[in-house]
Write a protein that holds these residues in place. Sequence first.
Motif: not given
Length: 449
Positions: A68, A64-65, A54, A56-62, A48
């Motif tokens: 899932q 979570l992806e 921006d 950090k947001e990309e890392s968190i979203n990845t 990460t």
Amino acid sequence: MKTIDFITLGCSKNLVDSERLMAMCEAHGFRCTHDSEQPEGDIVIINTCGFIADAKEESINTILEFVQAKTEGRVQQVYVMGCLSERYLADLEAEIPEVDGWYGKFNYGELLAKIENGKLKMESGHAVNDCAHSDFQSSIFNFQYRKLTTPPHYAYLKISEGCDRHCAYCAIPIITGRHRSRPMQEILDEVRWLVTQGVKEFQVIAQELTYYGIDLDGQQHIAELIEQMAAIEGVEWIRLHYAYPAHFPMDLLRVMREHKNVCNYLDIALQHISDPVLQRMQRHITRQETYDLIEAMRREVPGLHLRTTLMVGFPGETDDDFRELMDFVRWARFERMGAFAYSEEDGTPSAKLYADDVPDDVKQQRLDRLMRLQQNISAEIEAQKVGSVMRVIIDRMEGDYYIGRTEFCSPEVDPEVLIPATKTLTIGEFYDVRITDSEEFDLYGEVVQ
């Protein structure tokens, strides 16, 4: 054989860390892939970035992806390493308990300690910055443990870790700790090994490469390091990234001028030009010193291409400060320039000292104006190359074109040269190319017969 897919986010320094861990995992019997479009089946390790909002947001979203994907049974285990977890380990563990293990910026080698009988134990690592640098010269950084993910003709070469500059807006020292240089001989040995693997082009990277050596004996040794690299047979191009303007080692300019395989290219983040803004940023350089430095660079290295990064909207930036920045860019005519709007980062001096008082819409307007100016400058500079013959290395083929770069272009971030595929060219080889046309950021050319 279990498969581990590595997802690398952020900068090229993270990529080097992923490459080292991939090699170690393969040595322990795993099959490793990198940034697969649809990883599934076994293990995912996400490296990460935690530098700005921006990222950090990309890392968190990845994360979570892939959590899932684990819930749906498409992957078995998800592990996270790198800057984000180095910085926010406790919060992340609490908020995303589905992750099987969290590792920081430096202790990612502990993943190997969890391998038993081809399985990773379901245990969490602990990101401990204080002990990170005590292990900096340990085997996890040994040049022999690295699996290249770049095209085989170029590689990133990390020469140090950490930063002592403590710019007011920057979270890097919080994440990486103090600057630590790798031993010079170890770096040179890595270069020699990479040459045996087919690498011709070296992107020399660090959080702050001009500080190289200070922690070893109090002296800047970047010029000596680059000169010794240039003497190694098989090293065709050396390109320098992430220099700092204050106390710049001027002997490095001599090395660039005297050695043809040291590209006339320097990535040096300047951030701003207004004295009040530079002072609040804690940049330790003045407006006049910056102008003098650029003049000296262009005088000492004819044809030098400068890449820089500038910031708009730092707390307290006035209209006059911004006009001064625009005038500076018109004067400097940077061959390569990026810019971004200030965002407040937890724990940084600016977050503690200053109110984020420039409205977001003003930040965006200033950013747009600055980049429009640079777009015009870039178009003019690239147009001046039409008709010249330039040495180009071929990176890949896309559609009807071979895609290459000159010495003035770093991979991923800089302009490319598009060559019609009317004859067969070899990926990773150099060709003399006559430039036939230009756009704002790219060139077109044809191989000289």
